[in-house]
Write an enzyme that holds these catalytic residues in place. Structure first.
Site, mmCIF file in Angstrom:
data_model
loop_
_atom_site.group_PDB
_atom_site.id
_atom_site.type_symbol
_atom_site.label_atom_id
_atom_site.label_comp_id
_atom_site.label_asym_id
_atom_site.label_seq_id
_atom_site.Cartn_x
_atom_site.Cartn_y
_atom_site.Cartn_z
ATOM 1 C CB SER A 42 -7.537 -2.700 -0.137
ATOM 2 O OG SER A 42 -7.468 -2.961 -1.523
ATOM 3 N N GLY B 205 -14.197 -4.771 -8.172
ATOM 4 C CA GLY B 205 -14.311 -3.788 -7.098
ATOM 5 C C GLY B 205 -14.145 -2.352 -7.568
ATOM 6 C CE LYS C 20 -11.572 -1.413 -1.963
ATOM 7 N NZ LYS C 20 -11.450 -0.797 -3.292
ATOM 8 C CE1 TYR D 298 0.118 2.131 -7.734
ATOM 9 C CE2 TYR D 298 -2.256 2.327 -7.979
ATOM 10 C CZ TYR D 298 -1.164 1.926 -7.251
ATOM 11 O OH TYR D 298 -1.347 1.305 -6.032
ATOM 12 C CB SER E 114 -0.927 0.015 1.213
ATOM 13 O OG SER E 114 -1.665 1.223 1.259
ATOM 14 N N GLY F 59 -3.459 5.588 -13.660
ATOM 15 C CA GLY F 59 -4.228 5.587 -12.422
ATOM 16 C C GLY F 59 -3.616 6.322 -11.243
ATOM 17 C CG ASN G 140 -12.395 3.619 -0.552
ATOM 18 O OD1 ASN G 140 -13.409 4.267 -0.279
ATOM 19 N ND2 ASN G 140 -11.340 4.166 -1.138
ATOM 20 N N GLY H 185 -14.664 -3.851 -17.246
ATOM 21 C CA GLY H 185 -14.559 -4.529 -15.962
ATOM 22 C C GLY H 185 -15.588 -4.061 -14.959
ATOM 23 C CB ALA H 186 -18.457 -5.141 -13.556
#
Length: 292
Positions: free
Chosen positions: A66, A133, A70, A233, A20, A254, A91, A130-131
């Site tokens: 995360s 999270g 969630k 990213y 993270s 991102g 989140n 995409g679907a």
């Protein structure tokens, strides 16, 4: 920063959690805003989640979550914001005098970044790949920004019907129109891309630096009038963004979404703004360090 008995604790709860970048973002922000607070990442194993979740309000002033927590956190919260209710996932959680309020800043973070980059989304059509999270958060947030229509591209797996029903439910309570598209229907995908002003990749396809989230035949429809956004990213320039650059499309990775979702969480907790430029510089330096 000198920590003491009044230091407020914030945290990131996930499994795994070591990757993270949230501690970097928030500790830098607490320091810049001279707040007596500390942010730590906690790798919380699934077997320990329930016993830990029941006691979070005793220790944390606020926290982020995360994968895979969630949705799992929801029974332990006292309140959900409308945005969090729409996707039934959070989140960000704020501890307001023992009252835990769950929020979702992921989708709003992407739209805040688009706006910061001068992209007007009201009245436009979006194609979201995409679907999962992140995808669900973006899909749900689109209605808050007066997006005209959202094409959602999803693989025809066991959750296809569930997502279709969820999109119908959102459409009933908003002015935004939603349409689910099967990934395998190349003809439909071409039409959806032609009708969209913004393409958003909300999948992890491209993290390997090799794969494209759509076929080359579909991506040939891209024009210089369209904006391409990839929530990945790392790497900073995915194959999709490389292709977008070749075709002359404005594009973004991102990092901005990561930055803005953190900024929205920080403001939700503290009522203060995040020092965006300072945090973005630190984020990019760390991402490049990890990539080298």
């Amino acid at each position: 920063m000198n920590f003491n008995g009044q230091t407020q604790l914030y945290g990131f709860l996930a499994h795994p959690a070591q990757h993270s970048l949230s501690p970097l973002m928030h500790n830098l922000s607490f320091q810049a805003r001279q707040l007596n607070a500390c942010y730590l990442a906690f790798d919380l194993k699934p077997a320990d989640f329930d016993s830990s979740a029941a006691n979070l309000k005793k220790f944390f002033a606020g926290f982020n979550l995360s994968m895979p927590y969630k949705k799992q956190i929801i029974p332990y919260l006292d309140e959900l914001t409308p945005k969090a209710q729409r996707i039934m996932a959070v989140n960000t959680v704020k501890n307001q005098a023992g009252h835990l309020i769950g929020e979702s800043t992921d989708g709003a973070g992407l739209f805040a970044d688009l706006q910061a980059k001068g992209q007007k989304v009201a009245g436009k059509n979006l194609l979201i790949l995409g679907a999962g999270g992140a995808g669900r958060a973006i899909i749900a947030a689109a209605a808050d920004y007066q997006v005209k229509k959202v094409f959602v591209c999803k693989r025809p797996n066991q959750t296809f019907v569930v997502i279709k029903q969820w999109l119908q439910k959102i459409a009933q309570s908003t002015k935004t129109e939603y349409q689910l598209v099967d990934y395998s229907d190349q003809s439909a995908l071409k039409q959806c891309l032609q009708q969209s002003q913004i393409l958003i990749n909300a999948t992890n396809v491209g993290m390997d630096g090799q794969a494209l989230p759509l076929t080359s035949a579909v991506l040939k429809q891209l024009s210089t009038e369209q904006f391409v956004y990839d929530i990945i990213y790392q790497p900073l320039k995915t194959p999709l963004l490389q292709l977008a650059a070749k075709r002359g499309c404005p594009h973004a990775n991102g990092v901005g979404m990561l930055l803005w979702q953190g900024a929205l969480a920080f403001e939700f907790w503290t009522g203060q703004t995040m020092p965006l430029l300072k945090v973005k510089t630190a984020l990019l330096n760390e991402i490049r360090r990890r990539s080298s």
